[in-house]
Design an enzyme around this catalytic site. Structure first.
Site, PDB file in Angstrom:
ATOM      1  N   CYS A 112       0.829  -1.211   0.000  1.00 49.04           N
ATOM      2  CA  CYS A 112       0.000   0.000   0.000  1.00 49.04           C
ATOM      3  C   CYS A 112       0.870   1.271   0.000  1.00 49.04           C
ATOM      4  O   CYS A 112       1.495   1.582  -1.001  1.00 49.04           O
ATOM      5  CB  CYS A 112      -1.008  -0.041   1.147  1.00 49.04           C
ATOM      6  SG  CYS A 112      -2.336   1.182   0.968  1.00 49.04           S
ATOM      7  N   HIS A 198      -3.592  -5.016   0.669  1.00 43.54           N
ATOM      8  CA  HIS A 198      -3.072  -5.404   1.990  1.00 43.54           C
ATOM      9  C   HIS A 198      -3.207  -6.913   2.219  1.00 43.54           C
ATOM     10  O   HIS A 198      -4.225  -7.365   2.749  1.00 43.54           O
ATOM     11  CB  HIS A 198      -3.858  -4.693   3.091  1.00 43.54           C
ATOM     12  CG  HIS A 198      -3.565  -3.236   3.238  1.00 43.54           C
ATOM     13  ND1 HIS A 198      -2.544  -2.761   4.035  1.00 43.54           N
ATOM     14  CD2 HIS A 198      -4.161  -2.156   2.703  1.00 43.54           C
ATOM     15  CE1 HIS A 198      -2.523  -1.435   3.981  1.00 43.54           C
ATOM     16  NE2 HIS A 198      -3.495  -1.043   3.177  1.00 43.54           N
ATOM     17  N   GLU A 200      -1.863  -8.486   4.522  1.00 41.68           N
ATOM     18  CA  GLU A 200      -1.796  -8.701   5.980  1.00 41.68           C
ATOM     19  C   GLU A 200      -3.116  -8.420   6.690  1.00 41.68           C
ATOM     20  O   GLU A 200      -3.280  -8.797   7.852  1.00 41.68           O
ATOM     21  CB  GLU A 200      -0.673  -7.836   6.589  1.00 41.68           C
ATOM     22  CG  GLU A 200      -1.014  -6.383   6.847  1.00 41.68           C
ATOM     23  CD  GLU A 200      -1.039  -5.471   5.625  1.00 41.68           C
ATOM     24  OE1 GLU A 200      -1.098  -4.243   5.812  1.00 41.68           O
ATOM     25  OE2 GLU A 200      -1.009  -5.974   4.480  1.00 41.68           O
TER      26      GLU A 200
END
Length: 249
Positions: A112, A198, A200
């Site tokens: 990002c 993202h 994660e």
């Protein structure tokens, strides 16, 4: 085998509930990296418990960085900050990212804001996206390279951004695009994977961010409801991170 030494460059502090639960972005990425190492299923090459030596570096307030000779890979996290600003800490991060890119040994995983910082470090323009926000699990149309790298026809990944890289630096290969963002992923074989999304994020993290940004007036009720309806959809965060770990083993 010695453990892989991975430095998490923490470009922000997560919202309070997420920060308390996971222990900053180093905690969020540690969990993802260990889950992805387990999913690789090659404990002889990478043991999920003992094969990763993960450190966190506050590049915003403390402005601390690892020595590149002491790490095998760096992860550039997301951030609420703007990648196109010229704050001293952002310029320092851009400079460090250039050095990491030029290092023949160190690998880069940029997410990002981190993806935009990498694009900026390599000479691409970054800024606001006139198409607006991408939020929660979205589909990315992969290039042939992207399909090969991730073993998917399309990529499903959490998004939380209104800034973009406007073009691809000459050094990288495109991984994919979405209707709102043409530069969704950058790739240099054996060197780096950078993604606008993202890998994660998980449902609890994205939901908390959406709720906070809706309460502050940043997201409309319609935006919020749409995003929350996609917050729990399956996504390819593990597959993405497995592809990166394969560089390292």
């Amino acid at each position: 085998m010695p453990p892989l030494r991975i430095a998490i460059l923490e470009c922000d502090t997560p919202v309070e509930k997420v920060n308390n639960k996971y222990g900053g972005y180093r905690g969020v990425f540690s969990l993802l990296l260990r889950e992805s190492a387990a999913a690789l299923g090659q404990p002889d090459k990478l043991d999920p418990e003992t094969g990763l030596e993960i450190s966190g570096w506050d590049v915003v307030t403390a402005q601390e960085y690892p020595n590149l000779e002491d790490v095998d890979a760096v992860v550039l996290s997301g951030s609420k900050h703007d990648s196109f600003e010229n704050h001293p800490w952002i310029l320092k991060l851009v400079d460090f990212t250039k050095k990491a890119f030029e290092d023949k040994r160190v690998k880069i995983f940029a997410i990002c804001f981190g993806h935009q910082i990498l694009a900026r470090a390599l000479g691409a323009r970054v800024g606001r996206n006139t198409a607006g926000w991408e939020i929660a699990v979205c589909e990315v149309d992969l290039t042939e390279t992207g399909k090969e790298l991730f073993g998917r026809d399309k990529l499903r990944i959490h998004q939380m951004h209104q800034d973009i890289a406007y073009g691809y630096p000459s050094e990288v290969v495109s991984l994919g695009a979405s209707p709102r963002c043409a530069v969704q992923g950058m790739y240099v074989p054996g060197k780096l994977i950078a993604l606008q999304g993202h890998p994660e994020f998980r449902e609890d993290i994205i939901s908390e961010i959406i709720k906070m940004r809706t309460a502050s007036g940043l997201f409309s009720k319609e935006q919020s409801e749409d995003a929350l309806s996609r917050a729990g959809l399956p996504h390819d965060g593990i597959a993405i991170t497995m592809a990166f770990l394969k560089f390292l083993i």
